[in-house]
Design a protein around this motif. Structure first.
Motif, PDB file in Angstrom:
ATOM      1  N   LEU A 162       0.929  -1.256   0.067  1.00 42.48           N
ATOM      2  CA  LEU A 162      -0.034  -0.024  -0.111  1.00 42.48           C
ATOM      3  C   LEU A 162       0.755   1.199   0.164  1.00 42.48           C
ATOM      4  O   LEU A 162       0.617   2.153  -0.525  1.00 42.48           O
ATOM      5  N   GLN A 188       2.338   1.680  -3.634  1.00 43.86           N
ATOM      6  CA  GLN A 188       0.990   2.104  -4.242  1.00 43.86           C
ATOM      7  C   GLN A 188       0.945   3.576  -4.215  1.00 43.86           C
ATOM      8  O   GLN A 188       0.700   4.344  -5.029  1.00 43.86           O
ATOM      9  N   LYS A 233      -5.909 -15.221   2.001  1.00 45.92           N
ATOM     10  CA  LYS A 233      -6.089 -13.928   1.371  1.00 45.92           C
ATOM     11  C   LYS A 233      -5.861 -12.796   1.973  1.00 45.92           C
ATOM     12  O   LYS A 233      -6.468 -12.784   3.450  1.00 45.92           O
ATOM     13  N   LEU A 275      -6.897  -8.750   2.470  1.00 42.59           N
ATOM     14  CA  LEU A 275      -7.928  -7.860   1.774  1.00 42.59           C
ATOM     15  C   LEU A 275      -7.495  -6.439   2.480  1.00 42.59           C
ATOM     16  O   LEU A 275      -7.511  -6.351   3.771  1.00 42.59           O
ATOM     17  N   ASN A 278      -9.242  -2.851   2.364  1.00 40.05           N
ATOM     18  CA  ASN A 278     -10.602  -1.863   2.101  1.00 40.05           C
ATOM     19  C   ASN A 278     -11.120  -3.014   1.329  1.00 40.05           C
ATOM     20  O   ASN A 278     -12.058  -2.218   0.136  1.00 40.05           O
ATOM     21  N   GLY A 279     -11.283  -4.148   1.322  1.00 36.69           N
ATOM     22  CA  GLY A 279     -12.225  -5.141   0.647  1.00 36.69           C
ATOM     23  C   GLY A 279     -11.352  -5.670  -0.529  1.00 36.69           C
ATOM     24  O   GLY A 279     -12.197  -6.555  -1.247  1.00 36.69           O
ATOM     25  N   ASP A 280     -10.472  -5.028  -1.148  1.00 35.43           N
ATOM     26  CA  ASP A 280      -9.810  -5.445  -2.325  1.00 35.43           C
ATOM     27  C   ASP A 280      -8.938  -6.809  -1.940  1.00 35.43           C
ATOM     28  O   ASP A 280      -8.045  -6.453  -1.115  1.00 35.43           O
ATOM     29  N   ASP A 281      -8.889  -7.476  -2.850  1.00 32.26           N
ATOM     30  CA  ASP A 281      -7.782  -8.728  -2.529  1.00 32.26           C
ATOM     31  C   ASP A 281      -6.547  -8.353  -3.262  1.00 32.26           C
ATOM     32  O   ASP A 281      -6.475  -8.255  -4.341  1.00 32.26           O
ATOM     33  N   ILE A 282      -5.573  -8.193  -2.256  1.00 31.44           N
ATOM     34  CA  ILE A 282      -4.294  -7.718  -2.803  1.00 31.44           C
ATOM     35  C   ILE A 282      -3.113  -8.938  -2.763  1.00 31.44           C
ATOM     36  O   ILE A 282      -1.832  -8.713  -2.838  1.00 31.44           O
ATOM     37  N   THR A 283      -3.683 -10.106  -2.491  1.00 32.60           N
ATOM     38  CA  THR A 283      -2.809 -11.370  -2.189  1.00 32.60           C
ATOM     39  C   THR A 283      -1.721 -11.534  -3.252  1.00 32.60           C
ATOM     40  O   THR A 283      -0.452 -11.771  -2.758  1.00 32.60           O
ATOM     41  N   GLU A 313      -0.241  -9.465  -4.976  1.00 30.82           N
ATOM     42  CA  GLU A 313       0.816  -8.696  -5.116  1.00 30.82           C
ATOM     43  C   GLU A 313       2.142  -8.766  -4.211  1.00 30.82           C
ATOM     44  O   GLU A 313       2.741  -7.795  -4.021  1.00 30.82           O
TER      45      GLU A 313
END
Ligand code: DC
Length: 223
Positions: free
Chosen positions: A45, A48, A76, A78, A80-85, A87
């Motif tokens: 994060l 990014q 997994k 997450l 804020n709800g986004d799957d970033i596994t 990355e």
């Protein structure tokens, strides 16, 4: 209600602790807590958001809801709800994660999140400070290690499988550098808890280590 059990496993990168912890959690039906994935998520994060300064990274972490899901043996992450596994295991994260994980406020927040998970059930947690800082009262504590050559070989095979273009020498250099930073940092350095059992996995297969630990857990639960 019986008390939730905590199994804490620490050790350097490539010692086999993630594979062992995952299998153990699956076999026991415990929650698997991959604390390294949390530090990797914050690193991702920060990259990014182009947050380079400690205070920016801490602010960023405060604005994100991080969650770990463990289903059918797969973890997994997450944000804020986004799957970033997918990355989280790239060379660029490997190169930056030690910087992020030595920020005291980042550790403070992630340790609280990790400790909070105990209320959801029994845990198998792995990382650098789970036996010493996060769960000092864990029922079972293990420190896993392996030679630097074997650890580099394991990580190299992982990268090769993902078709990442990196040499074994680079992998070995990155591991040694991370070992150095992780063991020398001021806050929660990687160290062996006094009451941890040390397991050298250089010569053991994953299955042998899992069997050994399962036996330990069953012995302990009988008491
Ligand atoms: O276990 P791993 O390779 O996914 O961990 C990535 C990095 O995160 C590692 O270099 C050190 C840091 N880490 C940490 O400081 N404390 C933990 N409990 C877990 C990981």
């Amino acid at each position: 209600m019986p008390k939730n059990i905590i199994i804490a496993i620490d050790g350097p990168a490539g010692s086999g602790k993630s594979t062992v912890a995952k299998l153990l959690a699956q076999k026991l039906g415990f929650i698997y807590v991959d604390t390294g994935a949390m530090y990797r998520a914050v690193t991702y994060l920060a990259l990014q958001a182009d947050a380079k300064v400690e205070s920016e990274i801490v602010k960023l972490l405060k604005s994100v809801e991080l969650r770990l899901l463990f289903e059918d043996g797969v973890i997994k992450v997450l944000a804020n709800g986004d799957d970033i596994t997918d990355e989280l295991r790239s060379p660029v994260i490997n190169d930056n994660v030690s910087f992020v994980s030595k920020i005291p406020e980042v550790r403070e927040q992630l340790v609280l999140l990790q400790q909070n998970l105990v209320k959801y059930g029994s845990l198998v947690a792995e990382g650098r400070d789970t036996t010493t800082v996060v769960y000092p009262d864990a029922e079972i504590k293990v420190y896993m290690e392996a030679s630097i050559n074997e650890r580099a070989r394991r990580r190299y095979l992982e990268f090769e499988a993902k078709k990442e273009n990196i040499s074994i020498e680079q992998v070995s250099k990155n591991l040694s550098e991370r070992d150095r930073i992780d063991s020398q940092r001021k806050v929660s350095p990687l160290k062996i808890a006094e009451d941890a059992e040390i397991i050298d996995t250089t010569e053991f297969s994953i299955d042998e280590v899992v069997e050994k630990l399962l036996k330990k857990v069953y012995d302990r639960l009988k008491v």
